[in-house]
Enzyme design. Sequence first.
Site, PDB file in Angstrom:
ATOM      1  N   ALA A 103      45.579  36.639  38.644  1.00 58.66           N
ATOM      2  CA  ALA A 103      44.937  35.883  39.727  1.00 58.66           C
ATOM      3  C   ALA A 103      45.831  35.903  40.962  1.00 58.66           C
ATOM      4  O   ALA A 103      47.037  36.113  40.870  1.00 58.66           O
ATOM      5  CB  ALA A 103      44.682  34.451  39.281  1.00 58.66           C
ATOM      6  N   THR A 135      37.035  27.976  58.276  1.00 55.82           N
ATOM      7  CA  THR A 135      36.994  28.616  59.597  1.00 55.82           C
ATOM      8  C   THR A 135      38.354  29.186  59.999  1.00 55.82           C
ATOM      9  O   THR A 135      38.636  29.348  61.183  1.00 55.82           O
ATOM     10  CB  THR A 135      36.535  27.605  60.658  1.00 55.82           C
ATOM     11  OG1 THR A 135      37.429  26.473  60.653  1.00 55.82           O
ATOM     12  CG2 THR A 135      35.111  27.126  60.394  1.00 55.82           C
ATOM     13  N   ARG A 178      44.226  38.202  16.457  1.00 56.48           N
ATOM     14  CA  ARG A 178      45.157  37.311  15.756  1.00 56.48           C
ATOM     15  C   ARG A 178      46.550  37.925  15.588  1.00 56.48           C
ATOM     16  O   ARG A 178      47.253  37.643  14.624  1.00 56.48           O
ATOM     17  CB  ARG A 178      44.574  36.888  14.392  1.00 56.48           C
ATOM     18  CG  ARG A 178      43.241  36.167  14.514  1.00 56.48           C
ATOM     19  CD  ARG A 178      42.622  35.860  13.167  1.00 56.48           C
ATOM     20  NE  ARG A 178      42.292  37.063  12.427  1.00 56.48           N
ATOM     21  CZ  ARG A 178      41.215  37.813  12.627  1.00 56.48           C
ATOM     22  NH1 ARG A 178      40.342  37.481  13.560  1.00 56.48           N
ATOM     23  NH2 ARG A 178      40.998  38.902  11.904  1.00 56.48           N
ATOM     24  N   ARG A 211      43.241  47.620  48.542  1.00 50.77           N
ATOM     25  CA  ARG A 211      42.204  47.381  49.533  1.00 50.77           C
ATOM     26  C   ARG A 211      40.956  46.877  48.819  1.00 50.77           C
ATOM     27  O   ARG A 211      40.532  47.438  47.816  1.00 50.77           O
ATOM     28  CB  ARG A 211      41.882  48.673  50.281  1.00 50.77           C
ATOM     29  CG  ARG A 211      40.780  48.525  51.317  1.00 50.77           C
ATOM     30  CD  ARG A 211      40.384  49.899  51.871  1.00 50.77           C
ATOM     31  NE  ARG A 211      39.349  49.774  52.897  1.00 50.77           N
ATOM     32  CZ  ARG A 211      38.050  49.654  52.651  1.00 50.77           C
ATOM     33  NH1 ARG A 211      37.614  49.644  51.400  1.00 50.77           N
ATOM     34  NH2 ARG A 211      37.174  49.552  53.636  1.00 50.77           N
ATOM     35  N   VAL A 241      45.994  39.930  46.786  1.00 49.75           N
ATOM     36  CA  VAL A 241      47.254  39.192  46.726  1.00 49.75           C
ATOM     37  C   VAL A 241      48.111  39.689  45.571  1.00 49.75           C
ATOM     38  O   VAL A 241      49.329  39.783  45.676  1.00 49.75           O
ATOM     39  CB  VAL A 241      46.986  37.676  46.565  1.00 49.75           C
ATOM     40  CG1 VAL A 241      48.289  36.902  46.387  1.00 49.75           C
ATOM     41  CG2 VAL A 241      46.214  37.150  47.766  1.00 49.75           C
ATOM     42  N   HIS A 269      46.078  33.515  44.581  1.00 53.73           N
ATOM     43  CA  HIS A 269      45.591  32.505  45.519  1.00 53.73           C
ATOM     44  C   HIS A 269      46.616  32.337  46.639  1.00 53.73           C
ATOM     45  O   HIS A 269      47.804  32.149  46.371  1.00 53.73           O
ATOM     46  CB  HIS A 269      45.376  31.164  44.812  1.00 53.73           C
ATOM     47  CG  HIS A 269      44.323  31.215  43.760  1.00 53.73           C
ATOM     48  ND1 HIS A 269      44.137  30.205  42.842  1.00 53.73           N
ATOM     49  CD2 HIS A 269      43.397  32.151  43.458  1.00 53.73           C
ATOM     50  CE1 HIS A 269      43.133  30.526  42.030  1.00 53.73           C
ATOM     51  NE2 HIS A 269      42.688  31.704  42.386  1.00 53.73           N
ATOM     52  N   THR A 270      46.162  32.417  47.874  1.00 50.93           N
ATOM     53  CA  THR A 270      47.040  32.272  49.037  1.00 50.93           C
ATOM     54  C   THR A 270      46.729  30.970  49.762  1.00 50.93           C
ATOM     55  O   THR A 270      45.574  30.667  50.030  1.00 50.93           O
ATOM     56  CB  THR A 270      46.856  33.450  50.011  1.00 50.93           C
ATOM     57  OG1 THR A 270      47.144  34.675  49.332  1.00 50.93           O
ATOM     58  CG2 THR A 270      47.789  33.315  51.204  1.00 50.93           C
ATOM     59  N   GLY A 287      35.677  37.237  42.891  1.00 53.19           N
ATOM     60  CA  GLY A 287      37.053  36.818  43.105  1.00 53.19           C
ATOM     61  C   GLY A 287      37.448  36.963  44.563  1.00 53.19           C
ATOM     62  O   GLY A 287      36.696  37.497  45.388  1.00 53.19           O
ATOM     63  N   ASP A 288      38.632  36.478  44.899  1.00 55.12           N
ATOM     64  CA  ASP A 288      39.157  36.563  46.268  1.00 55.12           C
ATOM     65  C   ASP A 288      38.285  35.808  47.266  1.00 55.12           C
ATOM     66  O   ASP A 288      38.251  36.140  48.450  1.00 55.12           O
ATOM     67  CB  ASP A 288      39.307  38.029  46.717  1.00 55.12           C
ATOM     68  CG  ASP A 288      40.102  38.860  45.733  1.00 55.12           C
ATOM     69  OD1 ASP A 288      41.208  38.425  45.378  1.00 55.12           O
ATOM     70  OD2 ASP A 288      39.610  39.923  45.317  1.00 55.12           O
ATOM     71  N   GLU A 289      37.592  34.777  46.802  1.00 53.67           N
ATOM     72  CA  GLU A 289      36.725  34.004  47.696  1.00 53.67           C
ATOM     73  C   GLU A 289      37.506  33.021  48.563  1.00 53.67           C
ATOM     74  O   GLU A 289      36.994  32.547  49.573  1.00 53.67           O
ATOM     75  CB  GLU A 289      35.679  33.209  46.894  1.00 53.67           C
ATOM     76  CG  GLU A 289      34.733  34.042  46.059  1.00 53.67           C
ATOM     77  CD  GLU A 289      35.236  34.211  44.631  1.00 53.67           C
ATOM     78  OE1 GLU A 289      34.479  34.727  43.809  1.00 53.67           O
ATOM     79  OE2 GLU A 289      36.398  33.820  44.352  1.00 53.67           O
TER      80      GLU A 289
END
Length: 422
Positions: A38, A410, A143, A299, A294, A40-41, A11-13
């Site tokens: 989750a 990059t 259930r 850390r 996020v 995502h930034t 995760g955090d890729e």
Amino acid sequence: MVTIVLGAQFGDEGKGKITDLLSQSAALCCRAAGGHNAGHTIVHDNITYDFHILPSGLIAPDCVNLIGTGTVVHLPSFFKELDALKAKGLKDAHKRIFISDRAQVCFDLHSVVDGLEEASLAGKKVGTTGKGIGPCYSDKASRRGVRIGEVLEEGVVEDNLRKLEAGYRARFGELNYDLEEEIGRFNEYRTKLQPYVVDQMTFLEKYRSSPSILVEGANALMLDIDHGTYPYVTSSCTGVGGAIQGLTLNPTSIRSIIGVVKAYSTRVGSGPFPTEQNNAIGEKMQTIGREFGVTTGRRRRCGWLDMVMCRYSNSINHYTSINLTKLDILDDFDEIKVAVAYKLDGKRLESFPALPGVLDKVEVEYVTFPGWKSTTMGIIRWEDLPANAQRYIQFIEREMGGVPIKWIGTGPARTHMIEREV
């Protein structure tokens, strides 16, 4: 045709960035599994957006977004995120987001239980986000859960939530939880939620012939409930199988499966991490890469890129291309290592170990590369990369069995991306 974006590591890729890029030309962007655990930034037009339960495709003005059947949805977080997007200028986001009526509801109660379960593990904590994801999926499997569509029915949430609370109280004793407050809130949601709820099968039928459906994976393969470093995993299927199941995708409609690989490795929480660097190298990666979660702010543990893990991930998800992210974080390293094999008792392992105890004991075999010691930040052409950076990338491609690295990140902005013709 369908494009699926999946995390290949822990995760955090940086999945949000490639999702944002591809969503500009997508008719539909979907979340298939997971919940508001989750994170995502995305940086667009100098504005930073943080996504948790909402798909990143909401930034694209013409992209419709779906939270699929395989997800668990914490409705306070859903509405809070929508309000945050509106405050940042995405005024019509609420008109382009829908939720499957078969998705599960994640209650505040689940978050309380998550904390109690984690505390009971003492020295063997999983390191969950504390968002209630595990208990919610447990209730689904048993259930006992509540589906999004049932929120619209009078009395259903109250009846089921009282039963859930009584069951957890019998297990844990008194809970630091206000049952009546949560019931009252869901009575308000019964009307507020109505415009967002759809039958997924009927909804998706409109997009079956669309040339561009995008699936945004959450978490990553090494956190998959079946294929990850169990039990130090999340509670959903985070690979290509989970995407197909959670969104009822026709497998023959899948055009590409993009594996997102960070140029080094990170992990949040507990669990085995063979290439972890508990030293100045890891601290340098953490500082330069701003490696804080996020969702939780925790850390991230840092280490070298692990090709044993990435090859294993590829053998399950069958990537057609790779997005390598955060290459610029390695700009100032004198040398860069890549894990290429594991050894146990002096013998090379032929497969990725299933047991965390074995992973904790493996000896890692590295290949060492000279660093490039020059900035790659903002480079958008392959030929402008330093020669040593190019060699590093080409080595990763070979280790992945020839799966091409089509995109190279990059920097944090959408424009900080090399797209190669491969």
